[in-house]
Design a protein around this motif. Structure first.
Motif, PDB file in Angstrom:
ATOM      1  N   MET A   1      29.499  34.205   9.810  1.00  0.00           N
ATOM      2  CA  MET A   1      29.468  35.133  11.120  1.00  0.00           C
ATOM      3  C   MET A   1      28.092  35.689  10.677  1.00  0.00           C
ATOM      4  SD  MET A   1      30.288  38.142  12.554  1.00  0.00           S
ATOM      5  CE  MET A   1      30.181  39.558  11.450  1.00  0.00           C
ATOM      6  N   LYS A   2      27.596  35.974  11.819  1.00  0.00           N
ATOM      7  CA  LYS A   2      26.481  36.667  12.042  1.00  0.00           C
ATOM      8  C   LYS A   2      26.829  37.558  13.329  1.00  0.00           C
ATOM      9  CE  LYS A   2      22.383  37.142  10.531  1.00  0.00           C
ATOM     10  NZ  LYS A   2      22.018  36.934   9.129  1.00  0.00           N
ATOM     11  N   LYS A   3      26.120  39.037  13.236  1.00  0.00           N
ATOM     12  CA  LYS A   3      26.518  39.797  14.088  1.00  0.00           C
ATOM     13  C   LYS A   3      26.278  39.466  15.436  1.00  0.00           C
ATOM     14  CE  LYS A   3      21.959  41.471  14.372  1.00  0.00           C
ATOM     15  NZ  LYS A   3      21.411  42.000  15.568  1.00  0.00           N
ATOM     16  N   LEU A   4      26.937  39.957  16.292  1.00  0.00           N
ATOM     17  CA  LEU A   4      26.994  39.881  17.516  1.00  0.00           C
ATOM     18  C   LEU A   4      26.807  41.393  18.236  1.00  0.00           C
ATOM     19  CD1 LEU A   4      30.100  37.610  18.333  1.00  0.00           C
ATOM     20  CD2 LEU A   4      27.454  36.889  18.630  1.00  0.00           C
ATOM     21  N   ALA A   5      25.249  41.619  18.338  1.00  0.00           N
ATOM     22  CA  ALA A   5      25.160  43.035  18.570  1.00  0.00           C
ATOM     23  C   ALA A   5      26.208  43.737  19.258  1.00  0.00           C
ATOM     24  CB  ALA A   5      23.681  43.068  19.324  1.00  0.00           C
ATOM     25  N   VAL A   6      26.861  44.529  18.928  1.00  0.00           N
ATOM     26  CA  VAL A   6      28.050  45.126  19.486  1.00  0.00           C
ATOM     27  C   VAL A   6      27.948  45.906  20.689  1.00  0.00           C
ATOM     28  CG1 VAL A   6      29.743  44.493  17.574  1.00  0.00           C
ATOM     29  CG2 VAL A   6      28.366  46.704  17.540  1.00  0.00           C
ATOM     30  N   LEU A   7      26.797  46.613  20.658  1.00  0.00           N
ATOM     31  CA  LEU A   7      26.567  47.604  21.578  1.00  0.00           C
ATOM     32  C   LEU A   7      25.975  47.248  22.826  1.00  0.00           C
ATOM     33  CD1 LEU A   7      25.949  50.069  18.781  1.00  0.00           C
ATOM     34  CD2 LEU A   7      27.865  50.183  20.454  1.00  0.00           C
ATOM     35  N   LEU A   8      25.393  46.137  22.947  1.00  0.00           N
ATOM     36  CA  LEU A   8      24.637  45.694  23.900  1.00  0.00           C
ATOM     37  C   LEU A   8      25.417  45.556  25.177  1.00  0.00           C
ATOM     38  CD1 LEU A   8      22.430  43.353  22.062  1.00  0.00           C
ATOM     39  CD2 LEU A   8      21.984  45.404  23.193  1.00  0.00           C
ATOM     40  N   VAL A 109      26.498  26.562   5.919  1.00  0.00           N
ATOM     41  CA  VAL A 109      26.092  26.780   7.124  1.00  0.00           C
ATOM     42  C   VAL A 109      27.163  25.801   8.070  1.00  0.00           C
ATOM     43  CG1 VAL A 109      23.621  26.766   6.913  1.00  0.00           C
ATOM     44  CG2 VAL A 109      24.480  24.642   7.335  1.00  0.00           C
ATOM     45  N   VAL A 110      26.992  26.110   9.398  1.00  0.00           N
ATOM     46  CA  VAL A 110      27.934  25.476  10.342  1.00  0.00           C
ATOM     47  C   VAL A 110      27.227  24.031  10.609  1.00  0.00           C
ATOM     48  CG1 VAL A 110      28.494  25.489  12.754  1.00  0.00           C
ATOM     49  CG2 VAL A 110      28.532  27.726  11.370  1.00  0.00           C
ATOM     50  N   GLU A 137      18.918  31.373  10.700  1.00  0.00           N
ATOM     51  CA  GLU A 137      19.225  32.773  11.199  1.00  0.00           C
ATOM     52  C   GLU A 137      20.504  33.160  10.433  1.00  0.00           C
ATOM     53  OE1 GLU A 137      19.795  33.034  15.191  1.00  0.00           O
ATOM     54  OE2 GLU A 137      20.320  35.031  15.214  1.00  0.00           O
ATOM     55  N   ASP A 138      21.239  31.994  10.246  1.00  0.00           N
ATOM     56  CA  ASP A 138      22.686  32.391   9.410  1.00  0.00           C
ATOM     57  C   ASP A 138      22.981  31.511   8.361  1.00  0.00           C
ATOM     58  OD1 ASP A 138      25.252  33.357   9.192  1.00  0.00           O
ATOM     59  OD2 ASP A 138      25.905  32.465  10.779  1.00  0.00           O
ATOM     60  N   MET A 139      22.600  31.829   7.363  1.00  0.00           N
ATOM     61  CA  MET A 139      21.804  33.060   6.816  1.00  0.00           C
ATOM     62  C   MET A 139      20.797  32.529   5.501  1.00  0.00           C
ATOM     63  SD  MET A 139      24.090  35.436   4.469  1.00  0.00           S
ATOM     64  CE  MET A 139      22.659  36.036   3.596  1.00  0.00           C
ATOM     65  N   LYS A 140      20.462  31.320   5.770  1.00  0.00           N
ATOM     66  CA  LYS A 140      19.300  30.928   4.697  1.00  0.00           C
ATOM     67  C   LYS A 140      18.152  31.848   4.519  1.00  0.00           C
ATOM     68  CE  LYS A 140      21.331  26.227   3.567  1.00  0.00           C
ATOM     69  NZ  LYS A 140      21.377  24.973   3.693  1.00  0.00           N
ATOM     70  N   ASP A 141      17.789  32.514   5.671  1.00  0.00           N
ATOM     71  CA  ASP A 141      16.584  33.546   5.701  1.00  0.00           C
ATOM     72  C   ASP A 141      17.015  34.432   4.744  1.00  0.00           C
ATOM     73  OD1 ASP A 141      18.997  34.112   7.436  1.00  0.00           O
ATOM     74  OD2 ASP A 141      17.510  35.828   8.210  1.00  0.00           O
ATOM     75  N   HIS A 441      25.008  29.304  14.742  1.00  0.00           N
ATOM     76  CA  HIS A 441      26.103  28.540  14.912  1.00  0.00           C
ATOM     77  C   HIS A 441      25.844  27.408  16.213  1.00  0.00           C
ATOM     78  CE1 HIS A 441      29.349  31.014  12.948  1.00  0.00           C
ATOM     79  NE2 HIS A 441      28.472  31.207  12.381  1.00  0.00           N
ATOM     80  N   GLY A 442      24.508  27.629  17.020  1.00  0.00           N
ATOM     81  CA  GLY A 442      24.414  26.916  17.997  1.00  0.00           C
ATOM     82  C   GLY A 442      23.353  25.839  17.865  1.00  0.00           C
ATOM     83  N   ARG A 443      22.635  25.531  18.761  1.00  0.00           N
ATOM     84  CA  ARG A 443      21.706  24.381  18.782  1.00  0.00           C
ATOM     85  C   ARG A 443      20.486  24.990  18.749  1.00  0.00           C
ATOM     86  NH1 ARG A 443      19.472  23.050  23.910  1.00  0.00           N
ATOM     87  NH2 ARG A 443      18.649  20.968  23.122  1.00  0.00           N
ATOM     88  N   ASP A 444      19.448  24.365  18.151  1.00  0.00           N
ATOM     89  CA  ASP A 444      18.146  24.617  18.012  1.00  0.00           C
ATOM     90  C   ASP A 444      18.164  26.470  17.334  1.00  0.00           C
ATOM     91  OD1 ASP A 444      17.207  22.400  18.734  1.00  0.00           O
ATOM     92  OD2 ASP A 444      16.720  23.060  20.883  1.00  0.00           O
ATOM     93  N   GLU A 445      18.595  26.230  16.476  1.00  0.00           N
ATOM     94  CA  GLU A 445      18.807  27.771  15.633  1.00  0.00           C
ATOM     95  C   GLU A 445      17.185  27.959  14.929  1.00  0.00           C
ATOM     96  OE1 GLU A 445      21.656  27.805  12.565  1.00  0.00           O
ATOM     97  OE2 GLU A 445      20.840  29.781  11.748  1.00  0.00           O
TER      98      GLU A 445
END
Ligand SMILES: [Zn+2]
Length: 469
Positions: A1-8, A109-110, A137-141, A441-445
């Motif tokens: 999972m990685k946050k999906l900025a909930v408040l946007l 990772v995905v 970004e998710d989440m080896k950084d 989870h998508g392309r060109d992360e």
């Protein structure tokens, strides 16, 4: 999972704070080490099929090389699934007594296909101010930042006031037949037992056009639970339809469910989210956000905000039909119809309560409702003043004055494993990313080079702060 900025979901007040300058970065040598580690981790394929043991072994070697004792760098894996290894590191305090703090990061990772990407997903590529690669970004950084911090702290002879545990874990993404934290909590509780946990797989900062909007601290997640509906009818020849038809009965009941809204429910976190967020808005959304932030939320304001699907998910448990099947032949009346109902409960809600409300809403005793599996309850970790201040101090030492908002994620992460085990867990990721450029989870992360450097420095400060008294 990685946050999906909930408040946007809400229109953001055109920013009243000026574009913030870049944040602090670590000393040159640490920057370089962190980049090398990120490269090493991205280059190791840790998808579900490959597992994370190879990455865990590389990290284990690096820690042994800088002087960690073998018993403090433990690789664990289920006997029947040795590729799903997790590395548990303990950085010891001088005196025992205070409960340890646990830092969490998943190594898996995905899946990513070379033909879908413009770069090789399993080879870190630096281009136009970004690092590209699966897991950047998710989440080896976050994993790289934590490993680098452990090495840096060791070099600096840092002595924590409490044991600092860092668990680099397997199998977060793929649905968890060998989930690292779950396995560790079940089989090696003594290795990772802690008074509080920090998960870098959530939380973090949201940028828009280079401006810092806000920083989110994740304190809670919705709870995943699934029900199966089933109904039968006598069947018969397709030429002689009668009144009792399983497909129509199920369809009617699903129509009632579609129109049903679960009761509005708020938590300490969501009330604080709406209150803090109100300050970033003007007009009716400002007033409505404040009105649902009250102990007893205003129903009309909740109704208006619920028109937005993201805010609706913040305000109530949701259930939705996701699969349907029925009948057995083109020319026969159906004998059976089935539907899957996927629910995401507010923390504190129960499967029993949801089942009762579903029963009332479907309003047909001929439809059976079965709970597929008991949910992993993930109670809210309260956004206490102490936690908000401790984390807030670190965040503001890096990025002065950014608004800090506690949030509930609509999805779930490994935090549910530690929360359900009684360890309050806070998502405190150090990454800033553009709200309109979510590629996890998508392309060109990818991740910004500058943002990565800042997250390494942030992780260093965060670990030191949580290792203190
Ligand atoms: Zn993740």
């Amino acid at each position: 999972m990685k946050k999906l900025a909930v408040l946007l979901a809400l229109a953001i007040l055109s920013t009243t704070w000026a574009a913030t300058p870049p944040g602090p970065v670590p000393p040159k040598a640490d920057q370089e080490l962190a980049r090398d580690i990120l490269r090493e981790l991205v280059d190791i394929n840790t998808t579900h099929e490959h597992g994370s043991t190879a990455a865990a072994q590389v990290m284990q070697q690096q820690l042994l090389a800088v002087g960690f004792a073998a018993e403090d760098v433990v690789l664990i894996a289920p006997a029947e699934n040795p590729i799903k290894g997790s590395l548990v590191v303990r950085y010891r305090a001088k005196k025992q007594g205070l409960k340890p703090v646990l830092f969490l990061g998943h190594l898996d990772v995905v899946e990513a296909k070379r033909e879908d990407w413009t770069t090789d997903p399993f080879q870190l590529t630096q281009k136009d101010g970004y690092y590209y690669g699966r897991g950047t970004e998710d989440m080896k950084d976050g994993d790289a930042a934590m490993l680098e911090t452990l090495i840096r702290l060791k070099r600096e002879h840092f002595v924590p006031a409490r044991d600092l545990i860092v668990a680099f874990t397997a199998d977060e993404e793929a649905g968890g037949d060998a989930n690292g934290p779950a396995f560790a909590l079940k089989e090696h509780r003594e290795l990772i037992d802690a008074g509080v946990a920090v998960n870098l797989d959530g939380g973090g900062g949201s940028l828009k056009n280079g401006e810092r909007l806000f920083y989110e601290i994740g304190t809670s997640e919705k709870v995943y639970v699934t029900f199966t509906l089933e109904t039968t009818s006598p069947g018969g020849h397709g030429s002689l339809p009668g009144p009792d038809n399983a497909i129509y009965r199920l369809a009617d009941a699903l129509g009632r469910l579609e129109k049903y809204k679960f009761p509005v429910m708020t938590t300490a976190t969501t009330r604080a989210s709406f209150e803090k967020f109100a300050a970033l808005q003007t007009g009716p959304q400002h007033d409505d956000s404040l009105a649902v932030a009250r102990e007893t939320p205003d129903p009309d304001a909740a109704e208006r905000l619920s028109q937005n699907v993201k805010l609706n998910a913040q305000l109530r448990t949701t259930c939705v039909a996701t699969l349907i099947s029925g009948g057995h032949a083109e020319n026969a009346l159906p004998q059976r119809a089935k539907a899957t109902i996927q629910c995401r409960m507010m923390p504190g809600d129960t499967a029993e309560n949801v089942q009762t409300l579903l029963t009332n809403t479907l309003a047909d005793p001929k439809i059976s409702i079965t709970l597929d599996a008991p949910p992993i309850l993930s109670p809210e970790s309260p956004p206490t003043r102490q936690i908000m201040e401790k984390a807030g101090k670190v965040v503001h030492s890096m990025w002065p004055k950014v608004p800090i908002i506690p949030t509930m994620a609509s999805g779930f992460s490994d935090g549910r494993q530690t929360r359900t085990a009684g360890i309050p867990t806070y998502d405190l990721g150090g990454l800033w990313a553009d709200v309109d450029d979510n590629r996890a989870h998508g392309r060109d992360e990818r991740i910004g080079v500058q943002e990565f450097d800042e997250s390494v420095e942030y992780t260093y400060r965060l670990m030191k702060a949580f290792a203190a008294k």
